[in-house]
Design a protein around this motif. Sequence first.
Motif, PDB file in Angstrom:
ATOM      1  N   ALA A 167      -4.491  -2.933  -2.733  1.00 47.41           N
ATOM      2  CA  ALA A 167      -3.971  -3.122  -1.379  1.00 47.41           C
ATOM      3  C   ALA A 167      -4.998  -2.761  -0.319  1.00 47.41           C
ATOM      4  O   ALA A 167      -5.105  -3.420   0.722  1.00 47.41           O
ATOM      5  N   LEU A 168      -5.769  -1.710  -0.568  1.00 45.48           N
ATOM      6  CA  LEU A 168      -6.787  -1.300   0.407  1.00 45.48           C
ATOM      7  C   LEU A 168      -7.842  -2.385   0.614  1.00 45.48           C
ATOM      8  O   LEU A 168      -8.367  -2.555   1.715  1.00 45.48           O
TER       9      LEU A 168
ATOM     10  N   LEU B 213       0.824  -1.201   0.000  1.00 44.16           N
ATOM     11  CA  LEU B 213       0.000   0.000   0.000  1.00 44.16           C
ATOM     12  C   LEU B 213       0.866   1.263   0.000  1.00 44.16           C
ATOM     13  O   LEU B 213       0.621   2.191  -0.779  1.00 44.16           O
TER      14      LEU B 213
ATOM     15  N   VAL C  46      -2.966   0.846  -5.154  1.00 42.85           N
ATOM     16  CA  VAL C  46      -3.530   1.356  -3.906  1.00 42.85           C
ATOM     17  C   VAL C  46      -4.903   0.743  -3.660  1.00 42.85           C
ATOM     18  O   VAL C  46      -5.209   0.266  -2.554  1.00 42.85           O
TER      19      VAL C  46
END
Length: 421
Positions: free
Chosen positions: A279-280, A156, A276
């Motif tokens: 990963a979130l 992230l 991002v």
Amino acid sequence: MAFGELIKRHLVDTRPLGVPAYRRIWLGQAVSHIGVGVTVVAVGQQVYEITHSSFYVGLIGIANLIPLIVFGLWGGAVADAVDRRKLLLAGSVVAWLATLFILVQALLGLNNVYLIFLAVALNSTGFAITGPTRGAIIPRILDRELVPAANALNSLVYSMGAVLGPMVGGVAMSHGGYAQAYAVDAVLFTANLYAALRLPSLPPLGEVTRPGARAVLDGLSFIVRSPVLMMSFVVDIIAMVFAMPRALFPELTAERFGGDLLALGWMNSAMAIGSVAGALFSGWVGRVRRQGVALSVVIAVWGLAVAAAGLVHDLRLLVLFMAVGGVADVISSVWRQSILQLYAPDEMRGRLQGAFMVVVAGGPRLGDLRAGATATAFGLTGAWVGGGLACAVTVLVVGLSVAGFRNYRAGASAQVKEEPA
């Protein structure tokens, strides 16, 4: 299942941030990786401005690759034999000095591409030392069950830096030139130095092998004897060498977007935007068991997304397709890193992390060279789209042909000696 519970099951697991030592490393990387992203886009653009050649932009990859191979493997062996905190601090200082060097050349207006290559090589040396060392530190400061979550959190911050860094770089270059961009990196990198200073002492555990050629060869031999580890490296090399289009960004910006530096920033950030998002919402990744098959599939998705991005002339569509590729890439990264960290005994982790880092960081550099060379031979579109399609086909054929990798289940241990693939 309630909507709130469904979201919670899929959001990134933040439990590792409850451990102070890991939290400092994570925050240091979160800040410093923005600066790294600034320098990556600035270096590529500066080299293209000096040479007007994608081939020279691709040569940045070679300037990165040679130190990564030499010092990555050696640094991993050293990480198994010394206090990992001290080694992480030493490597961070080397990388910071390289950033100051490239800042000075910009301030002096030297415009010498070979000095830039030298600065890139010095920075790569520092990264080659810190990369495997940091990877080997994670399982030492966290419980085993938290390691996959920590890798998702690491992905992230890498991705956020890759999103914000090029954007900041585009603004900095537009208003203050290359020197301002490199100055941003030099300031932000101090967060990594602070995080390394605050780590506890981390002396080696288990049997200590004197760093050198023998120690490096032992680590490489361990990988070769394991089809799971070996193929996790091979599929990543396929993804990066065949389909990484980064060296083509400056040429594409000039040809399709009138040389707009903000378009260049969006292009460099596009994959990281997807990373991002991936990963979130990575909470589900640790529950996948057939990780060998899953790795092959997500890397094929990456290749197809890259190929689609190379066909479009609308910046928004290009960003969308590269973002899809970024989602696939970050999921792949979490699985590959977790397999390696949990598979290896502590006395081997530094060396295996060194080899992993050489593949992860070296693959894109070879991809840069491949992209630049094939663009010279076959044109921009041929190099970009052809590479993505070749990646998708090759990774499915190769990744699914090795039974040990195809049948691998998450949680397998290196306690059982495996035969070569």
